[in-house]
Design a protein around this motif. Structure first.
Motif, short mmCIF file in Angstrom:
data_model
loop_
_atom_site.label_atom_id
_atom_site.label_comp_id
_atom_site.label_asym_id
_atom_site.label_seq_id
_atom_site.Cartn_x
_atom_site.Cartn_y
_atom_site.Cartn_z
N GLY A 256 -26.29 89.52 -84.11
CA GLY A 256 -25.70 88.20 -84.00
C GLY A 256 -25.91 87.59 -82.63
O GLY A 256 -26.33 86.44 -82.49
N ARG A 257 -25.61 88.37 -81.58
CA ARG A 257 -25.78 87.86 -80.22
C ARG A 257 -27.26 87.63 -79.89
O ARG A 257 -27.61 86.66 -79.23
CB ARG A 257 -25.15 88.82 -79.21
N ALA A 258 -28.10 88.54 -80.36
CA ALA A 258 -29.54 88.37 -80.12
C ALA A 258 -30.06 87.12 -80.81
O ALA A 258 -30.88 86.39 -80.26
CB ALA A 258 -30.29 89.60 -80.60
N ALA A 259 -29.60 86.86 -82.03
CA ALA A 259 -30.04 85.67 -82.76
C ALA A 259 -29.65 84.40 -82.01
O ALA A 259 -30.43 83.45 -81.92
CB ALA A 259 -29.43 85.67 -84.16
N THR A 260 -28.45 84.38 -81.43
CA THR A 260 -28.00 83.22 -80.66
C THR A 260 -28.90 83.01 -79.46
O THR A 260 -29.31 81.88 -79.15
CB THR A 260 -26.55 83.42 -80.20
N ARG A 261 -29.23 84.08 -78.75
CA ARG A 261 -30.07 83.96 -77.57
C ARG A 261 -31.48 83.52 -77.91
O ARG A 261 -32.14 82.82 -77.14
CB ARG A 261 -30.11 85.29 -76.82
N LEU A 262 -31.96 83.95 -79.07
CA LEU A 262 -33.32 83.59 -79.48
C LEU A 262 -33.38 82.24 -80.17
O LEU A 262 -34.46 81.71 -80.43
CB LEU A 262 -33.88 84.66 -80.42
N GLY A 263 -32.20 81.69 -80.51
CA GLY A 263 -32.16 80.40 -81.17
C GLY A 263 -32.54 80.43 -82.63
O GLY A 263 -33.07 79.46 -83.16
N VAL A 264 -32.29 81.57 -83.31
CA VAL A 264 -32.57 81.69 -84.74
C VAL A 264 -31.29 82.14 -85.43
O VAL A 264 -30.32 82.55 -84.79
CB VAL A 264 -33.72 82.69 -85.02
N SER A 265 -31.28 82.11 -86.75
CA SER A 265 -30.11 82.58 -87.49
C SER A 265 -30.15 84.10 -87.57
O SER A 265 -31.21 84.73 -87.47
CB SER A 265 -30.08 81.98 -88.89
N GLN A 266 -28.97 84.71 -87.78
CA GLN A 266 -28.92 86.16 -87.91
C GLN A 266 -29.71 86.66 -89.12
O GLN A 266 -30.43 87.66 -89.02
CB GLN A 266 -27.48 86.65 -87.97
#
Length: 321
Positions: A21-31
């Motif tokens: 979840g946190r990685a998706a936010t940083r990458l700007g994509v959905s989980q």
């Protein structure tokens, strides 16, 4: 599938964030999109890269192996880009990176007219993540990219961005012999059960937007094909073996037709971003104007989009080129 730099970047961000979840936010994509991408990466790697638990994720032994080498490769690429830029000292052409947008073909001619004092090199990528990473690393001076529905692409520090086209409605391309081809407008729900061509980019919000729009229409799309070659893409559709979303400015292709989707369930934006240290405000404005003219040159490819566009002057680029 082969591993690309964006895949290594995703693995590193997941490890650093400790959760999808946190990685998706940083990458700007959905989980869900990141989870699907991780599964594809793990299939190539030959096993799971992370242990999944309630508190997050931790690298497996295979994951540690991949992470060590991924960090090394990404570090070398950043060093290469920075070193090459220092050697060049800005003497080379302006470097423009793009995803495969319809306007790119026309843009090449427009650039010749507005950038006579400096040459421009243009390269195509199939990933917005790659574009933004290369912009941040100095490998591109300018990037032209799309965003779908509410998705926003995170940009690296030291960059500026300008919206070229604030909104355009995706339409559907299907075989000329398709039983829906005679309609002036198609309800997305009527395409339930069709095999779909997935969008080339998987990190601009497009796949998620299509799945969400289909869910609202009462079905799950059968995302069967992902083909980057335009002719093969069109031939598969002409043969009745797939349908696909496409930009409304897309050109005609033998054996296929383009039709608008009722209610505009999926829309896109087109943006231009540039490195402030490499591109002056005047250069950025010239590139913006060239890209606008390239987009407008394709407006009449499909009469339904010309009518849609003319009815929405508030969406037109300002100032006019």
């Amino acid at each position: 599938m082969q591993l690309e730099l964006r895949h290594l970047e995703a693995v590193c961000r997941i490890a650093e964030a400790g959760s999808l979840g946190r990685a998706a936010t940083r990458l700007g994509v959905s989980q869900p999109a990141l989870s699907a991408q991780l599964r594809r990466i793990e299939r190539v790697a030959g096993g799971e890269l992370f242990f999944r638990g309630r508190s997050g994720v931790e690298p497996t032994p295979l994951g540690e192996f991949v992470l060590e080498r991924a960090r090394r490769v990404l570090g070398e690429m950043d060093a290469l880009a920075a070193g090459a830029r220092a050697v060049a000292q800005g003497a080379g052409p302006l470097r423009l990176g793009c995803i495969l947008l319809v306007l790119v073909d026309e843009l090449l001619g427009q650039l010749d007219e507005v950038t006579s004092s400096q040459s421009v090199s243009v390269e195509l990528e199939h990933s917005v993540t790659v574009l933004t990473r290369m912009l941040g690393a100095g490998q591109y001076d300018v990037i032209l990219y799309g965003e779908v529905n509410d998705h926003e692409v995170p940009l690296p520090e030291g960059t500026l961005a300008r919206t070229l086209i604030a909104r355009e409605p995706f339409c559907v391309r299907l075989a000329a012999t398709h039983h829906l081809a005679g309609r002036a407008e198609i309800d997305l729900a009527d395409l339930a059960g069709e095999p779909w061509m997935t969008l080339v980019e998987d990190d601009d919000g497009g796949p998620e937007a299509l799945v969400e729009a289909c869910a609202r229409a009462g079905f799950t799309p059968d995302l069967r094909h992902r083909i980057t070659d335009r002719k093969m893409h069109y031939d598969l559709i002409a043969a009745g073996r797939a349908v696909s979303l496409t930009q409304p400015t897309a050109p005609a292709a033998p054996g296929t037709v383009l039709r608008p989707l009722a209610g505009d369930p999926v829309t896109g934006r087109i943006r231009l971003a540039w490195n402030r240290s490499a591109v002056s405000a005047e250069q950025a404005d010239l590139l913006y104007r060239a890209a606008v003219r390239a987009y407008l040159a394709n407006l009449d490819n499909n009469p339904f989009h010309r009518a849609w566009w003319d009815a929405r002057p508030e969406l037109h680029p300002r100032p006019a080129p």
